[in-house]
Design an enzyme around this catalytic site. Sequence first.
Site, PDB file in Angstrom:
ATOM      1  N   LYS B  85       0.676  -1.226   0.219  1.00 45.08           N
ATOM      2  CA  LYS B  85       0.006   0.033  -0.082  1.00 45.08           C
ATOM      3  C   LYS B  85       0.978   0.905   0.463  1.00 45.08           C
ATOM      4  O   LYS B  85       1.774   1.309   0.614  1.00 45.08           O
ATOM      5  CB  LYS B  85      -0.946   0.157   1.188  1.00 45.08           C
ATOM      6  CG  LYS B  85      -1.576   1.374   1.099  1.00 45.08           C
ATOM      7  CD  LYS B  85      -2.411   0.981   2.814  1.00 45.08           C
ATOM      8  CE  LYS B  85      -3.551   1.540   2.914  1.00 45.08           C
ATOM      9  NZ  LYS B  85      -5.382   0.978   3.891  1.00 45.08           N
ATOM     10  N   SER B 159      -9.254   1.729   2.987  1.00 44.32           N
ATOM     11  CA  SER B 159      -8.755   1.832   1.658  1.00 44.32           C
ATOM     12  C   SER B 159      -7.713   1.192   0.995  1.00 44.32           C
ATOM     13  O   SER B 159      -6.821   1.603   0.597  1.00 44.32           O
ATOM     14  CB  SER B 159      -8.273   2.580   2.444  1.00 44.32           C
ATOM     15  OG  SER B 159      -7.435   2.294   4.097  1.00 44.32           O
ATOM     16  N   SER B 183      -9.865  -1.376   7.089  1.00 41.83           N
ATOM     17  CA  SER B 183      -9.281  -1.169   5.536  1.00 41.83           C
ATOM     18  C   SER B 183      -8.427  -2.249   5.216  1.00 41.83           C
ATOM     19  O   SER B 183      -8.143  -1.925   3.821  1.00 41.83           O
ATOM     20  CB  SER B 183      -8.510   0.420   5.266  1.00 41.83           C
ATOM     21  OG  SER B 183      -9.548   0.986   5.768  1.00 41.83           O
TER      22      SER B 183
END
Lengths: 66, 468
Positions: B85, B159, B183
């Site tokens: 990420k 996310s 997330s």
Amino acid sequence: MPKLTAAQVEQALAHNGIKISDAKIKKLTALYNQYSPKLDALHDQDLENEEVAGVFSPAWDADEEA
Amino acid sequence: MPVKTSQPLHFMTIREAASRIKKRDLSPVELTHAFLDRIAKVDKKTKSYVTLTADSALKEARAAEAEILKGKYRGPLHGIPLAHKDLYDTKGIRTTAQSKVHEHRVPDEDATVIARLKQAGSVMMGKLAMHEFASGGPPTDLFEQARNPWNTDYITSGSSSGSAAAVAAGLCMGSLGSDTGGSIRGPASFCGIVGLKPTYGRVSRYGVIPLSWSLDHVGPMTWTVEDTAYMLQAIAGHDPNDSTTSRAPVPDYSRSLKEDIKGLVVGIPSHYFFTSKNGADAETIAIVKKAVTQLEELGAKVQDVKIPSLEHVQIANTVILQTEAFTYHLPNLQSQPQNFGEYLLARLYLGGVFTAADFVQASRMRSRIKREFAEALRKVDVIVSPSMSGAPALYEGYDPVSVAITPSFTAPYNQTGMPAISIPCGFNKKKMPIGLQIAGKPFDEPTVLRVAYTYQQAAELYKKRPPI
């Protein structure tokens, strides 16, 4: 607690050095007021002796290393 | 090194690839090339990579191969292609948090977990798409949003959107995501992969751009539970750079995976997670209940538990998260608000409107929620629920605001810091994945992983990959 007005929301942000447009204040006020009933319910809870949760630990590095 | 390609290399698990790499039957260089080819073919549809580091990945793969040929095998992640990420600082490689605020930001140091994965010999393929600052929703201006590989008309959730999409589509073998309210687990559920939010303090957050200090967690996202155990093994443990990390010993996460779950007690807070009152749709409830039945068939006992304060978990999480996030972002909100996306701005400003009394009451409610879970976990070993209240929504017309105010099935474990994993447990009528969430006692990742592994092996859903 009563719902917030746009003026109150504007004041809260200004207190943090933030100024946004009237249109954004209006949207933000509507968004905040969607949470209002749940905030009221939260404040209505009698949490007796519950402490403030958090990650603070009073141990100092020296204590941890000892 | 000779290469046997009896199955697509990009769909191997870490365990399968590691076994072949260790035996010198598979070259990390060939494996990395396979992923680069796959990314070139598929990622224009999944849009999961925001920075592809092909040259350095091949360099790392060659170094891994050379070491292994000299007999210096570091472990199951040696030579394994991972991607992360874009929230994790990677030395010399752009790290943006998918925000214009950090459009040109290049860290000069790796995050602790990135350094640990390097130490384990993994190969870094690049940085993956996410929601802006781990809190915004689609669309964002800086990069395109990742799409769900099962059907690109659907959202991935966030996310850690790119991480979930990339793992599911065979564009990397594992990824680090982050989880502040769900997330990791939300995207894992929607993309049909495994996503673990470890215990708070189990894994260092040093070098990871914060959203909410007391709710942020770092964790692995992989295709299988066993692969998650390998990644957790490499990243867990105290970090002197992160004062919230625990000195609790790190167990061998793979050791107890294959023990059975006979006699293990599974708690079901049906009053919160299995009711349409909290947004759980009937199809999701039915699919997850089948998974619970399968756990019983595997030897677990199931009993209902009550966590009365769960009805307040959403507002408590929102107040704590948004006030902490507002505090973190305040200097940039004052100086460059134009560089934030509209949806994220609204959520951050909310944090500036909540009062100190709201924050304190939310924090005290957090103590109450923790206490109630602790009481329940005296009677049961794990707590099981759907990961999300429903299946993935269509990307077109997606309304992140409405999602933000519906009860969260993942936030309770950010509030309490308990470890919680999402694993696939079925598909809905639209053939989109549904996730099963398993949560356990603090630092009892071994039990959580054991239950997840046992179920995953029995259900065999890992055999089905997205048709992309």
